[in-house]
Design a protein around this motif. Structure first.
Motif, PDB file in Angstrom:
ATOM      1  N   THR A   3       0.916  -1.290   0.060  1.00 30.25           N
ATOM      2  CA  THR A   3       0.001   0.119  -0.012  1.00 30.25           C
ATOM      3  C   THR A   3       1.017   1.304  -0.154  1.00 30.25           C
ATOM      4  O   THR A   3       2.125   1.211   0.104  1.00 30.25           O
ATOM      5  CB  THR A   3      -0.942   0.051   1.118  1.00 30.25           C
ATOM      6  N   THR A   4       0.384   2.318  -0.195  1.00 24.84           N
ATOM      7  CA  THR A   4       0.971   3.699  -0.018  1.00 24.84           C
ATOM      8  C   THR A   4       0.774   3.951   1.672  1.00 24.84           C
ATOM      9  O   THR A   4      -0.433   3.966   2.054  1.00 24.84           O
ATOM     10  CB  THR A   4       0.560   4.668  -0.696  1.00 24.84           C
ATOM     11  N   TYR A   5       1.974   4.088   2.135  1.00 21.81           N
ATOM     12  CA  TYR A   5       1.961   4.712   3.653  1.00 21.81           C
ATOM     13  C   TYR A   5       2.095   6.340   3.726  1.00 21.81           C
ATOM     14  O   TYR A   5       2.804   6.941   3.008  1.00 21.81           O
ATOM     15  CB  TYR A   5       3.275   4.120   4.431  1.00 21.81           C
ATOM     16  N   GLN A   6       1.495   6.805   4.872  1.00 18.40           N
ATOM     17  CA  GLN A   6       1.677   7.953   5.232  1.00 18.40           C
ATOM     18  C   GLN A   6       2.566   8.130   6.270  1.00 18.40           C
ATOM     19  O   GLN A   6       2.556   7.295   7.201  1.00 18.40           O
ATOM     20  CB  GLN A   6       0.236   8.722   5.518  1.00 18.40           C
ATOM     21  N   LEU A   7       3.636   8.969   6.086  1.00 16.59           N
ATOM     22  CA  LEU A   7       4.652   9.022   7.067  1.00 16.59           C
ATOM     23  C   LEU A   7       4.545  10.179   7.709  1.00 16.59           C
ATOM     24  O   LEU A   7       4.795  11.490   6.762  1.00 16.59           O
ATOM     25  CB  LEU A   7       6.075   8.503   6.594  1.00 16.59           C
TER      26      LEU A   7
END
Length: 168
Positions: free
Chosen positions: A48-52
């Protein structure tokens, strides 16, 4: 995640948010500087795309990284999710997984203690980001198995680690 250092306009240590912003720009990742002490970025992972989120606490000389895989744990799954978290966290050398008490959002959290000068090197920044994403990628399937595959915590972790070991 290798970055050509020539594309980064700094070879020396820099303030944490400034260094991370330069790193994100070098990768071409969509990011936003929320404040002087906080920056967010979206990083593509394997699942998935992670929010950091990176938050600099000047008074403590600590840079806190929060990596959110966009997984919410419903109340009916909290007890087995906490059991899975405990098993996962036993395996981690750095950082840990947690569930926000309000909203049930799963997150990976790691704090970097920087020296009194509060400077961050490009190598330290790169390794911290890579580590956060790698740990989220490594255990993402375990949470999927638990929350949507109706596996118990032990089976979810075992299945995730077998699957990850089998990838090429």
């Amino acid at each position: 995640m290798n970055t050509d250092r020539a594309t980064m306009e700094r070879a020396d240590d820099a303030a944490p948010v400034e260094m991370l912003t330069a790193l994100f720009e070098a990768h071409g990742w969509s990011h936003e500087q929320v404040s002087e002490d906080e920056v967010t970025v979206e990083i593509p992972g394997s699942w998935t795309t992670y929010q950091l989120r990176a938050v600099w606490r000047r008074e403590d000389h600590v840079l806190q990284l929060l990596c959110l895989p966009e997984i919410r744990v419903n109340d009916d799954k909290r007890t087995p999710a906490y059991e899975l978290l405990a098993m996962i966290n036993e395996q981690l050398w750095l950082g840990h997984f947690d569930i926000w008490s309000q909203g049930g959002m799963l997150l990976y959290r790691h704090g970097l203690m920087l020296g009194d000068d509060g400077m961050l090197s490009i190598d330290m920044a790169q390794h911290a980001i890579e580590s956060a994403v790698a740990e989220c990628d490594r255990f993402y399937p375990a949470f999927q198995f638990l929350l949507w595959g109706d596996k118990n915590p032990r089976d979810a972790l075992d299945a995730a680690l077998v699957d990850a070991a089998g990838e090429a």
